[in-house]
Scaffold this motif. Structure first.
Motif, short mmCIF file in Angstrom:
data_model
loop_
_atom_site.label_atom_id
_atom_site.label_comp_id
_atom_site.label_asym_id
_atom_site.label_seq_id
_atom_site.Cartn_x
_atom_site.Cartn_y
_atom_site.Cartn_z
N SER A 828 0.87 -1.36 0.01
CA SER A 828 -0.05 0.04 0.03
C SER A 828 0.90 1.28 -0.02
N ASN A 829 1.96 1.21 0.68
CA ASN A 829 2.84 2.42 0.70
C ASN A 829 3.55 2.62 -0.71
N MET A 830 3.70 1.28 -1.20
CA MET A 830 4.78 1.68 -2.44
C MET A 830 3.71 1.86 -3.64
N ASN A 831 2.22 1.63 -3.43
CA ASN A 831 1.43 2.02 -4.66
C ASN A 831 0.63 3.44 -4.39
N ALA A 832 1.18 3.99 -3.38
CA ALA A 832 0.31 5.41 -3.28
C ALA A 832 0.98 6.16 -4.13
N GLY A 833 -0.09 6.96 -4.71
CA GLY A 833 0.36 8.03 -5.86
C GLY A 833 1.26 9.01 -5.60
N ASN A 834 2.29 8.84 -6.21
CA ASN A 834 3.27 9.87 -5.92
C ASN A 834 4.14 9.54 -4.49
N GLY A 838 -3.09 8.52 -0.47
CA GLY A 838 -3.57 7.43 -0.05
C GLY A 838 -3.68 6.37 -0.78
N ASN A 839 -4.34 5.09 -0.48
CA ASN A 839 -4.24 3.93 -1.23
C ASN A 839 -5.30 4.18 -2.66
N ASN A 840 -4.98 3.48 -3.57
CA ASN A 840 -5.83 3.18 -4.83
C ASN A 840 -6.65 2.03 -4.93
N GLY A 841 -7.70 1.86 -4.24
CA GLY A 841 -8.25 0.50 -4.03
C GLY A 841 -7.66 -0.27 -2.94
N GLY A 842 -7.91 -1.63 -3.23
CA GLY A 842 -7.53 -2.43 -2.13
C GLY A 842 -8.60 -2.79 -0.91
N GLY A 847 -12.45 -5.85 5.22
CA GLY A 847 -13.05 -6.47 4.03
C GLY A 847 -14.24 -5.76 3.59
N TYR A 848 -14.35 -4.52 4.01
CA TYR A 848 -15.65 -3.87 3.38
C TYR A 848 -15.63 -3.07 1.94
N GLY A 849 -14.40 -3.19 1.39
CA GLY A 849 -14.26 -2.55 0.08
C GLY A 849 -13.22 -1.53 0.20
N GLY A 850 -12.63 -1.23 -0.73
CA GLY A 850 -11.15 -0.34 -0.71
C GLY A 850 -11.86 1.14 -0.93
N ASN A 851 -10.78 1.99 -0.39
CA ASN A 851 -10.96 3.43 -0.69
C ASN A 851 -10.06 4.19 -1.48
N ASN A 852 -10.27 5.28 -1.82
CA ASN A 852 -9.53 5.98 -2.63
C ASN A 852 -8.96 7.37 -1.72
N GLY A 853 -7.51 7.20 -1.12
CA GLY A 853 -7.01 7.98 -0.38
C GLY A 853 -7.92 8.36 1.01
N GLU A 918 -12.48 -3.37 -7.20
CA GLU A 918 -11.33 -2.65 -6.45
C GLU A 918 -9.91 -3.45 -6.63
N VAL A 919 -10.07 -4.50 -7.21
CA VAL A 919 -8.64 -5.12 -7.45
C VAL A 919 -8.30 -5.23 -9.00
N TYR A 920 -9.23 -5.89 -9.78
CA TYR A 920 -8.79 -5.91 -11.11
C TYR A 920 -8.87 -4.82 -11.85
N ASN A 921 -9.97 -3.91 -11.53
CA ASN A 921 -10.05 -2.48 -12.43
C ASN A 921 -9.35 -1.39 -11.57
N SER A 922 -8.62 -1.53 -10.68
CA SER A 922 -7.73 -0.73 -10.04
C SER A 922 -6.58 -0.22 -10.80
N GLN A 923 -6.65 1.12 -11.25
CA GLN A 923 -5.32 1.54 -12.08
C GLN A 923 -4.15 1.96 -11.30
N ILE A 924 -3.34 1.48 -11.39
CA ILE A 924 -2.02 2.47 -10.78
C ILE A 924 -1.07 3.37 -11.64
N ASP A 925 -1.15 4.49 -11.43
CA ASP A 925 -0.41 5.50 -12.14
C ASP A 925 1.16 5.23 -12.04
N TRP A 926 1.67 4.49 -12.75
CA TRP A 926 3.24 4.09 -12.72
C TRP A 926 4.04 5.08 -13.09
#
Length: 929
Positions: A828-834, A838-842, A847-853, A918-926
């Protein structure tokens, strides 16, 4: 890579690692020479740094001067309130039928007045209560209206603090602070959302905090000076702040709670600068500064049978000279040996060739490469060992060799220095600043590899047997043993492992209630909240943070009720706001570093527990974000107007504040840098080093966040201590940055080589270390986490259950293992934008669903809040970019992996939908990463 080098021979790693800068530069030099190019690509940082001016004369210490520390308590917008204190004092003296002059009162009269003021602090009328508080603040400020110089004001403060503390003013103001906290957090106040908070909203609490701070800082300063008048008083005060208050809380915990409430939005009017400054000074006085840490470390080492530390980092770095990085080899040779001629001058003039390898080539011609091969092949016999020992000379007297640090000959070749009578041998034999070290783990690895190579099998658990091994291995083993260093943390970990293996037969020592132990036990139940709150304040005060992303307003105790109308007022407010942020960064960084250092000495697992929560709260990218600026400008920026600093702003005739006054004020300082900014930078670098040292997964975070360019820019600050900590961070990740980076940054590599302590078989310069395997990272983090949880559950079961009660409710959406939880936390730390968001999905911990930041749907938030309430956390966590789902994951099931997880029916029915969205469709801005 030089011929003869083999990753299966640790002693080769030692020699290759120590000469990596020379060999790599020499190979690159030959290639370019053959192709007709003048040199390999230049290190642009090195070129720029040559023009950065002289070294900073900054001396690192626990605090700045007493006058500056007191002046930083007040904002420039508080200027008008000084007159309110004088008026309150004069009105009060009129009520007592006494002349409004404190110095004309004799000692009994002064004590009588203070007792009356203390009685007035307990009345129910708020106006009368605060009038008495302002009178006491005026006394603590040194009765500045009655003096003509800063020295008189300081002496009055010193005398008055003795009277105030003896009569119980400190305790009375703690009670007032409790009343203000309860009032600010009462349901009626919280229900009305406070917007546009200004200086007026925190008037009363600022008066209380100011009195507490002046008393604390004055006692700390006098104690540091070993003042006889303050000797008994200081000891009594330290005992008081290390003991629980009447409500059972430590003062430090109460202040940490204020920061948490402020960050959660429950009390936006709290003056954060004064709170963190008071917390810093209370913690510093209660725990102890650098001298106390040094003495404690040696005391604890002697108790467990280890030798005391002889090299102190702070002392050694005082004798170092800043590099830009180091001068070129040609300059060094011309300065040291101007009259000698060399056989290979064409090679000597290249930019990146380092001095030791040059001398070897000049001395022995073609034997230079042969010597390198002999050393790398471990066939040098006793001569190789003597050469190694000759190179790694101990650093006996730093002061005697300080002037030769930059132009030293690390090889200390006697045959070359003897024929030069113009240069005394003692002067040119500058040694490496640090005695090399090696860990027991490294020796075991060396033996294991040697046994497998020469005998064909390994002896698990055997640390000494050399049967069947050739003589060079024997000599290498003896060299490693001579430099073996056993840290206090290693002994503590070994003790914990024995207890875990044999819990009944192993005797556990009685827990000694040291100040650090008392503090850890007090903050353990809510330590995650406190770390997140401190980092949120640090983020908001960072010069690189943007106002639109700030969820908290740290400027509440700076902004006046009426905005400035003139250009002069606007300039004053701008300077004040910049100064305000710098002071907060200074205090928060000092607090975190102080806690980390004391916890590490007290017990390494206390340090690791705090470190984990800092890492999970994205402390590493936050610090990197702080340094992602023009750091030389930040260090040189002086957001100060000396004419407005206390007590200059109230003593003597005040000049008219015009534009010229600001320029004159900025030029009044005799230093070309800001003390607090350099102090903050060094603190943050030390924090980063402590979080990352020996943690390969966290080193990889440095690589993922592309920290190398950021850290290289920081090397432009010409201060030896700051450069040392930057070079340490670069050394940790060098093996992961690739050959091309090392090839084009050879001067940085040389600076690492000459300034950072050598680990004899650390292959940092080549990157073929066995520990660089990525699949070991998560197991390492997970194992550490399990050990920390076992330690906390055994020693502090009640506090740990408060911190992680109800622990088995959720393992990342489906009964995962501890390793999976650690992996998700790290990922989660490595996938945080910039790296800062916060995290992108997950999934969250429930187990109640991810959040966006930190967002999520209402039902998820309600369930999360309910879960946190079950854990015993009041108010839960504030939602911000500092907080990721890993905090909830770690916080929710810390140490409770053996419990079964019951997933809700709703989650089971919608698992496929959650997985898809929340997992398959979660995009990471590499690219952004």
């Amino acid at each position: 890579m030089p011929r003869g080098h083999s990753s299966n021979q640790p002693m080769n790693n030692s020699r290759a690692g120590t000469g990596s800068a020379d060999i790599l530069s020499f190979v690159a030099l030959l290639k370019n020479f053959q192709q007709g190019r003048p040199s390999i690509p230049l290190d642009t940082h090195d070129v720029d740094a040559n023009c950065d001016g002289p070294d900073l004369d900054f001396v690192y210490s626990d605090v700045d001067s007493y006058q500056n520390e007191i002046a930083e308590l007040y904002s420039y917008t508080e200027y008008c309130e000084f007159q309110s204190n004088v008026k309150a004092f004069e009105d009060q003296m009129e009520l007592y039928d006494l002349p409004p002059n404190w110095q004309k009162q004799d000692s009994p009269s002064q004590r009588s007045i203070v007792m009356k003021l203390i009685d007035q602090l307990e009345v129910s009328n708020r106006t009368l209560r605060m009038q008495a508080a302002r009178c006491i603040l005026y006394l603590a400020q040194g009765c500045w209206a009655e003096v003509q110089s800063d020295e008189e004001q300081h002496q009055n403060t010193r005398d008055n603090v003795i009277v105030l503390y003896d009569l119980g003013v400190f305790s009375s103001f703690i009670d007032l602070l409790n009343m203000e906290i309860e009032s600010a957090c009462s349901p009626d106040i919280v229900a009305v959302k406070i917007t546009n908070v200004t200086l007026v909203d925190s008037t009363d609490i600022r008066v209380i905090l100011s009195v507490l701070y002046i008393i604390t800082e004055t006692i700390r300063d006098e104690r540091e000076k070993a003042s006889e008048d303050y000797k008994d008083l200081a000891e009594s005060f330290v005992q008081e702040i290390n003991s629980p208050l009447t409500d059972g809380e430590l003062l430090a915990v109460k202040l940490l709670g204020m920061i948490t409430r402020f960050c959660s939005g429950a009390a936006p009017q709290f003056p954060m600068k004064k709170v963190v400054l008071l917390l810093w000074k209370v913690s510093l006085l209660g725990l102890g500064g650098m001298d106390v840490l040094k003495n404690l470390k040696n005391e604890y080492r002697l108790k467990v049978g280890l030798d005391p530390i002889k090299e102190d980092t702070l002392e050694v770095t005082k004798c170092m000279r800043a590099s830009s990085p180091p001068a070129t080899a040609t300059d060094i040779l011309e300065n040291q040996y101007p009259k000698r001629s060399f056989n290979r001058r064409s090679l000597m003039k290249q930019r990146f060739l380092d001095e030791p390898e040059q001398i070897d080539m000049e001395m022995s011609g073609n034997e230079g490469s042969g010597n390198a091969n002999n050393a790398s092949g471990n066939n040098g016999g006793s001569n190789g060992e003597e050469e190694l020992l000759q190179y790694y000379r101990p650093f006996d007297d730093p002061s005697s060799s300080a002037s030769n640090t930059a132009t030293a000959n690390p090889n200390n070749q006697p045959s070359l220095t003897a024929p030069l009578p113009a240069v005394p041998p003692v002067q040119i034999t500058a040694r490496l600043p640090w005695t090399p070290k090696v860990r027991q783990k490294d020796i075991d690895q060396f033996l294991d590899i040697s046994r497998n190579k020469f005998i064909g099998y390994s002896l698990i658990g055997d640390h000494e047997s050399l049967a069947g091994l050739p003589q060079p291995i024997h000599e290498g083993f003896k060299t490693l043993q001579r430099h073996m260093y056993m840290s206090l943390a290693d002994m503590q970990i070994k003790k914990e492992e024995d207890i875990a293996r044999n819990p009944i037969s192993t005797h556990e020592d009685e827990i000694k209630l040291t100040p650090a132990e008392i503090l850890y036990q007090a903050i353990l139940p809510n330590l995650p909240q406190y770390m997140i709150a401190l980092l949120k304040v640090l983020l908001a005060a960072s010069p690189t943070s943007k106002s639109k992303t700030e969820s908290i307003n740290i400027m509440a105790d700076v902004l006046p009720k009426k905005m400035p109308l003139t250009a002069t007022q606007s300039t004053k407010l701008t300077v004040d706001m910049g100064r305000h942020k710098e002071i907060i960064v200074k205090a928060v960084s000092a607090i975190i570093l102080l806690y980390l250092k004391h916890f590490k000495i007290n017990h390494v697992y206390q340090f690791e527990f705090m470190s984990q929560h800092l890492v999970f709260a994205n402390c590493i990218p936050l610090v990197l974000k702080f340094f992602n600026q023009t750091i030389t400008e930040y260090v040189n920026t002086k957001n100060n107007i000396p004419l407005l600093d206390f007590p200059s702003c109230v003593i003597g005739e005040q000049p008219d504040l015009s534009g010229d006054s600001f320029v004159y004020g900025a030029d009044m300082s005799d230093k070309p840098y800001s003390w607090r900014n350099v102090f903050s930078c060094i603190n943050l670098l030390r924090i980063l080093n402590k979080l990352i040292k020996w943690k390969h997964s966290r080193v990889m975070m440095l690589v993922v966040f592309k920290s190398a360019p950021i850290l290289k820019k920081t090397l432009k600050v010409r201060h030896a201590m700051m450069q040392l900590y930057v070079l340490k961070l670069l050394k940790m990740q060098t093996k992961y940055l690739g050959r091309q980076w090392r090839k084009s940054n050879m001067k940085t590599m040389s600076a690492i080589y000459s300034k950072v302590r050598h680990r004899l078989n650390d292959d940092w310069a080549f990157g073929n270390d066995l520990e660089s395997r990525p699949w070991d990272f998560q197991a390492e983090e997970c194992t550490l986490r399990a050990c920390v949880d076992r330690f906390n559950l055994r020693r502090y079961p009640e506090a740990t259950q408060k911190c992680g009660a109800g622990g088995g409710s959720g393992n990342n959406g489906g009964g995962g293992t501890a390793a999976q939880n650690a992996e998700n936390s790290q990922q989660s730390n490595m996938n945080a934008g910039n790296g800062y968001g916060g995290n992108n999905g997950g999934a969250d911990s429930n187990g109640y669903g991810g959040n966006n930041g930190g967002g999520g749907n209402n039902s998820g938030n309600n369930q999360q809040q309910q879960q946190l309430n079950d854990y015993g956390v009041e108010g839960g966590f504030p939602s911000d970019e500092i907080l990721t789902h890993s905090d909830f994951a770690f916080f929710g099931h810390s140490g409770w992996w053996d419990r079964k997880v019951e997933l809700t029916d709703y989650f089971k029915a919608n698992y496929a939908v959650w997985l898809e969205e929340e997992v398959y469709n979660s995009q990471i801005d590499w690219d952004a990463l």
